[in-house]
Design a protein around this motif. Structure first.
Motif, mmCIF file in Angstrom:
data_model
loop_
_atom_site.group_PDB
_atom_site.id
_atom_site.type_symbol
_atom_site.label_atom_id
_atom_site.label_comp_id
_atom_site.label_asym_id
_atom_site.label_seq_id
_atom_site.Cartn_x
_atom_site.Cartn_y
_atom_site.Cartn_z
ATOM 1 N N ILE A 77 0.834 -1.206 0.000
ATOM 2 C CA ILE A 77 0.000 0.000 0.000
ATOM 3 C C ILE A 77 0.865 1.250 0.000
ATOM 4 C CG2 ILE A 77 -1.604 1.352 1.402
ATOM 5 C CD1 ILE A 77 -3.016 -1.189 2.153
ATOM 6 N N LEU A 78 1.969 1.204 0.732
ATOM 7 C CA LEU A 78 2.875 2.354 0.771
ATOM 8 C C LEU A 78 3.405 2.675 -0.621
ATOM 9 C CD1 LEU A 78 4.362 4.409 2.563
ATOM 10 C CD2 LEU A 78 6.205 2.730 2.786
ATOM 11 N N GLU A 171 -14.221 9.938 0.732
ATOM 12 C CA GLU A 171 -13.946 10.648 -0.513
ATOM 13 C C GLU A 171 -14.068 12.162 -0.343
ATOM 14 O OE1 GLU A 171 -12.944 9.451 -3.685
ATOM 15 O OE2 GLU A 171 -12.432 7.798 -2.350
ATOM 16 N N ILE A 172 -15.050 12.598 0.438
ATOM 17 C CA ILE A 172 -15.231 14.036 0.687
ATOM 18 C C ILE A 172 -14.021 14.606 1.410
ATOM 19 C CG2 ILE A 172 -16.555 15.747 1.991
ATOM 20 C CD1 ILE A 172 -19.064 14.065 1.427
ATOM 21 N N LEU A 214 -2.717 6.765 1.662
ATOM 22 C CA LEU A 214 -2.385 5.934 2.812
ATOM 23 C C LEU A 214 -3.604 5.736 3.717
ATOM 24 C CD1 LEU A 214 1.139 7.187 4.005
ATOM 25 C CD2 LEU A 214 0.592 5.083 2.782
ATOM 26 N N ALA A 215 -4.406 6.791 3.859
ATOM 27 C CA ALA A 215 -5.550 6.740 4.774
ATOM 28 C C ALA A 215 -6.750 6.015 4.193
ATOM 29 C CB ALA A 215 -5.940 8.161 5.186
ATOM 30 N N THR A 216 -6.991 6.154 2.890
ATOM 31 C CA THR A 216 -8.276 5.698 2.348
ATOM 32 C C THR A 216 -8.197 4.530 1.363
ATOM 33 O OG1 THR A 216 -8.189 7.403 0.612
ATOM 34 C CG2 THR A 216 -9.325 7.968 2.654
ATOM 35 N N ILE A 217 -7.011 4.043 1.030
ATOM 36 C CA ILE A 217 -6.931 2.849 0.177
ATOM 37 C C ILE A 217 -7.712 1.678 0.772
ATOM 38 C CG2 ILE A 217 -5.355 1.004 -0.561
ATOM 39 C CD1 ILE A 217 -3.381 3.109 -1.448
ATOM 40 N N GLY A 221 -10.220 2.324 -1.946
ATOM 41 C CA GLY A 221 -9.158 2.231 -2.948
ATOM 42 C C GLY A 221 -8.645 3.609 -3.314
ATOM 43 N N THR A 222 -9.232 4.618 -2.729
ATOM 44 C CA THR A 222 -8.926 6.045 -2.922
ATOM 45 C C THR A 222 -9.252 6.521 -4.332
ATOM 46 O OG1 THR A 222 -7.123 5.878 -1.324
ATOM 47 C CG2 THR A 222 -7.264 7.894 -2.598
ATOM 48 N N GLY A 223 -10.348 7.253 -4.417
ATOM 49 C CA GLY A 223 -10.711 7.895 -5.668
ATOM 50 C C GLY A 223 -10.126 9.296 -5.685
#
Length: 282
Positions: A77-78, A171-172, A214-217, A221-223
């Motif tokens: 992830i990093l 996401e917000i 790093l926080a939201t994956i 999956g981080t958009g």
């Protein structure tokens, strides 16, 4: 008399560095459509988003294929977060002087709300970004079709154990962090006399993308970039990729709007300045 001259010189130099807010961009500027610089900017946004999706989605697919055989293999992830943040740093640096280096419809939307770009430029930037994203992911699928289909195509989906509200909130907030950083890093007031923080704008923007990933994956999956989510969903074209796709448009646009309002009307005191101008005219 000599003393007066000595005092006047630094005063003049100091005044030359004073800051004045640039005028807002026109809401609709048809003149842009007649300029090559505008079309050059569209091309830059298209190519930058294409390269962004190609490198980042390929990184995601590569990590998943390696970790299938070795849980400790791949970049992790990093490494994925570094790929996204690093590419934004590189591409913003390359395109900032041509198109502003948006590479993200949410960033474009936030800058439009702050009257930094016209409606025509904002809409066509978003179209160019989405087309670039589709082409970038298309290249990934063309080069690694078996791995691409097997490992989800790099599409953003809501992770198991999280509800839609959590995904939307992630996401917000993630997009707020990004767009707030964009406003702060590109604020022309930083080069004025009261600025004491010289900064290379692409660096904090890239780091913002890195930290948000790093926080939201683990959640979405981080958009934080509707073009990134849309391009991956179009090429993968799986029902799961479209199930919660609205989150990756609504969340970033809300986050960008909040960041624009916060920066322009709170930090830059836009509302207070407008009220003061109204009172003075009265």
């Amino acid at each position: 008399m000599a003393k007066e001259v000595e005092c006047a010189e630094p005063a003049a130099e100091f005044a030359a560095k004073d800051y004045h807010d640039p005028p807002p961009a026109p809401l609709i500027d048809y003149d842009e459509l007649t300029k090559w610089s505008f079309y050059r900017a569209l091309i830059a946004e298209f190519i930058a988003t294409l390269l962004f999706l190609y490198i980042t989605v390929l990184t995601v697919i590569g990590y998943k294929s390696q970790s299938e055989y070795d849980q400790c293999g791949g970049v992790g992830i990093l490494g994925i977060a570094w790929a996204f943040g690093g590419m934004i740093f590189v591409l913003v640096y390359c395109t900032a002087g041509i198109s502003g280096g948006h590479i993200n419809p949410a960033v474009t939307f936030g800058l439009f709300l702050a009257r930094k770009v016209s409606l025509i430029r904002a809409v066509l930037y978003m179209v160019a970004q989405c087309l670039g994203a589709i082409c970038g992911v298309g290249f990934v699928k063309a080069f690694q079709k078996s791995h691409y289909n097997k490992f989800g195509g790099g599409a953003n989906t809501l992770a198991l154990g999280y509800n839609k509200g959590t995904g939307l909130g992630a996401e917000i907030i993630g997009t707020f962090v990004l767009v707030y950083t964009v406003f702060s890093a590109t604020d022309p007031k930083r080069s004025a006399r009261d600025s004491h923080v010289p900064v290379l704008a692409p660096l904090p923007i890239g780091f913002a993308v890195f930290m948000v990933h790093l926080a939201t994956i683990p959640i979405t999956g981080t958009g934080i970039n509707p073009a990134r989510s849309f391009g991956a969903a179009v090429i993968f074209n799986n029902e799961k990729a479209w199930d919660d796709h609205w989150i990756f448009w609504v969340g970033p646009f809300i986050g960008a709007a909040i960041a624009a309002i916060y920066h322009q009307f709170v930090l830059r005191a836009g509302a207070i300045k407008a009220l003061g101008s109204f009172r003075s005219n009265a």
